[in-house]
Write a protein that holds these residues in place. Sequence first.
Motif, short mmCIF file in Angstrom:
data_model
loop_
_atom_site.label_atom_id
_atom_site.label_comp_id
_atom_site.label_asym_id
_atom_site.label_seq_id
_atom_site.Cartn_x
_atom_site.Cartn_y
_atom_site.Cartn_z
N ASN A 37 -9.71 44.06 38.92
CA ASN A 37 -10.52 43.08 38.22
C ASN A 37 -10.84 41.93 39.18
OD1 ASN A 37 -11.28 40.81 36.71
ND2 ASN A 37 -10.21 41.55 34.91
N PRO A 38 -12.13 41.69 39.49
CA PRO A 38 -12.45 40.63 40.45
C PRO A 38 -12.01 39.24 39.98
CG PRO A 38 -14.45 41.54 39.46
CD PRO A 38 -13.31 42.39 39.01
N HIS A 39 -12.00 39.01 38.68
CA HIS A 39 -11.56 37.71 38.18
C HIS A 39 -10.08 37.50 38.47
CE1 HIS A 39 -15.40 37.00 36.25
NE2 HIS A 39 -15.33 38.21 35.73
N ARG A 40 -9.29 38.53 38.26
CA ARG A 40 -7.85 38.45 38.55
C ARG A 40 -7.60 38.29 40.05
NH1 ARG A 40 -4.60 36.88 34.76
NH2 ARG A 40 -4.65 38.16 32.91
N LEU A 41 -8.36 39.02 40.86
CA LEU A 41 -8.19 38.94 42.31
C LEU A 41 -8.50 37.52 42.81
CD1 LEU A 41 -9.82 42.33 43.33
CD2 LEU A 41 -7.39 41.76 43.38
N ARG A 42 -9.57 36.94 42.28
CA ARG A 42 -9.91 35.56 42.67
C ARG A 42 -8.86 34.58 42.19
NH1 ARG A 42 -15.99 33.86 41.71
NH2 ARG A 42 -15.14 32.10 42.80
N GLU A 43 -8.39 34.78 40.97
CA GLU A 43 -7.37 33.89 40.41
C GLU A 43 -6.13 33.88 41.31
OE1 GLU A 43 -4.77 34.51 36.59
OE2 GLU A 43 -6.78 33.83 36.01
N ARG A 44 -5.74 35.04 41.79
CA ARG A 44 -4.56 35.14 42.65
C ARG A 44 -4.82 34.59 44.05
NH1 ARG A 44 -3.52 41.20 41.13
NH2 ARG A 44 -3.03 40.92 38.95
N ALA A 45 -6.06 34.61 44.49
CA ALA A 45 -6.39 34.16 45.84
C ALA A 45 -6.42 32.64 45.97
CB ALA A 45 -7.74 34.74 46.26
N TYR A 46 -6.72 31.95 44.88
CA TYR A 46 -6.76 30.49 44.93
C TYR A 46 -5.36 29.89 44.97
CZ TYR A 46 -11.75 30.30 43.71
OH TYR A 46 -13.10 30.41 43.72
N MET A 47 -5.30 28.65 45.43
CA MET A 47 -4.05 27.90 45.35
C MET A 47 -3.70 27.70 43.88
SD MET A 47 -4.63 24.85 48.23
CE MET A 47 -5.26 23.75 47.01
N PRO A 48 -2.43 27.46 43.57
CA PRO A 48 -2.08 27.15 42.18
C PRO A 48 -2.87 25.94 41.68
CG PRO A 48 -0.09 27.55 43.48
CD PRO A 48 -1.26 27.50 44.44
N THR A 49 -3.16 25.94 40.40
CA THR A 49 -3.98 24.88 39.80
C THR A 49 -3.42 23.49 40.09
OG1 THR A 49 -4.66 26.39 38.06
CG2 THR A 49 -5.02 24.05 37.66
N ASP A 91 -3.86 18.28 42.83
CA ASP A 91 -3.25 17.33 43.75
C ASP A 91 -4.19 17.03 44.92
OD1 ASP A 91 -1.03 15.72 44.65
OD2 ASP A 91 -0.57 17.30 46.10
N ALA A 92 -4.82 18.07 45.45
CA ALA A 92 -5.77 17.88 46.55
C ALA A 92 -6.97 17.03 46.12
CB ALA A 92 -6.24 19.24 47.08
N ILE A 93 -7.45 17.27 44.91
CA ILE A 93 -8.59 16.49 44.40
C ILE A 93 -8.19 15.03 44.21
CG2 ILE A 93 -10.13 16.16 42.40
CD1 ILE A 93 -9.96 19.28 42.08
N ALA A 94 -7.01 14.80 43.65
CA ALA A 94 -6.53 13.42 43.45
C ALA A 94 -6.38 12.70 44.78
CB ALA A 94 -5.20 13.43 42.69
N LYS A 95 -5.86 13.39 45.80
CA LYS A 95 -5.73 12.78 47.13
C LYS A 95 -7.10 12.46 47.71
CE LYS A 95 -1.31 14.88 48.31
NZ LYS A 95 -0.63 15.87 49.17
N GLY A 96 -8.07 13.33 47.48
CA GLY A 96 -9.42 13.05 47.96
C GLY A 96 -10.02 11.82 47.31
N ALA A 123 -8.57 5.94 36.61
CA ALA A 123 -7.42 6.03 35.69
C ALA A 123 -6.70 7.37 35.87
CB ALA A 123 -7.89 5.87 34.25
N TRP A 124 -7.44 8.44 36.09
CA TRP A 124 -6.84 9.76 36.31
C TRP A 124 -6.01 9.77 37.58
CZ3 TRP A 124 -8.06 13.56 40.08
CH2 TRP A 124 -7.42 14.78 39.88
N VAL A 125 -6.55 9.20 38.67
CA VAL A 125 -5.83 9.13 39.94
C VAL A 125 -4.54 8.33 39.75
CG1 VAL A 125 -5.89 8.22 42.30
CG2 VAL A 125 -7.87 9.44 41.38
N GLU A 126 -4.63 7.19 39.08
CA GLU A 126 -3.45 6.36 38.84
C GLU A 126 -2.42 7.09 38.00
OE1 GLU A 126 -5.13 2.79 37.23
OE2 GLU A 126 -6.04 2.24 39.16
N ASN A 127 -2.88 7.85 37.00
CA ASN A 127 -1.96 8.63 36.18
C ASN A 127 -1.27 9.70 37.02
OD1 ASN A 127 -1.77 11.34 34.32
ND2 ASN A 127 -1.03 9.50 33.29
N CYS A 128 -2.02 10.40 37.86
CA CYS A 128 -1.43 11.42 38.73
C CYS A 128 -0.36 10.81 39.63
CB CYS A 128 -2.50 12.07 39.60
SG CYS A 128 -3.65 13.14 38.71
N GLU A 129 -0.67 9.66 40.21
CA GLU A 129 0.28 9.01 41.10
C GLU A 129 1.53 8.55 40.35
OE1 GLU A 129 -2.28 6.08 42.84
OE2 GLU A 129 -2.95 7.47 44.40
N ALA A 130 1.36 8.08 39.12
CA ALA A 130 2.50 7.65 38.32
C ALA A 130 3.40 8.84 37.97
CB ALA A 130 2.03 6.95 37.04
#
Length: 68
Positions: free
Chosen positions: A9-21, A26-31, A48-55
């Motif tokens: 299943n290509p959807h499952r293969l892609r899901e497994r290929a990505y980094m964990p959610t 975390d990468a988006i928040a750091k950016g 507010a989302w970034v501040e929540n992630c950091e907290a």
Amino acid sequence: MKSARIGGNPHRLRERAYMPTGDQLDAIAKGFRALLEQGFSLPDETRAWVENCEAVKARLPKTPPKAG
């Protein structure tokens, strides 16, 4: 012209290929934090989302502090 296709299943293969959610978020928040530190203006909800992630990270670190 025929194309090679990987079995499964290509959807499952892609899901497994990505980094964990969580790692992706975390990468988006750091950016966004880097943009804020460079003086970029971001929507209030994003800040507010970034501040929540950091907290959360400060309150619940991945590895507990060493006793000592």
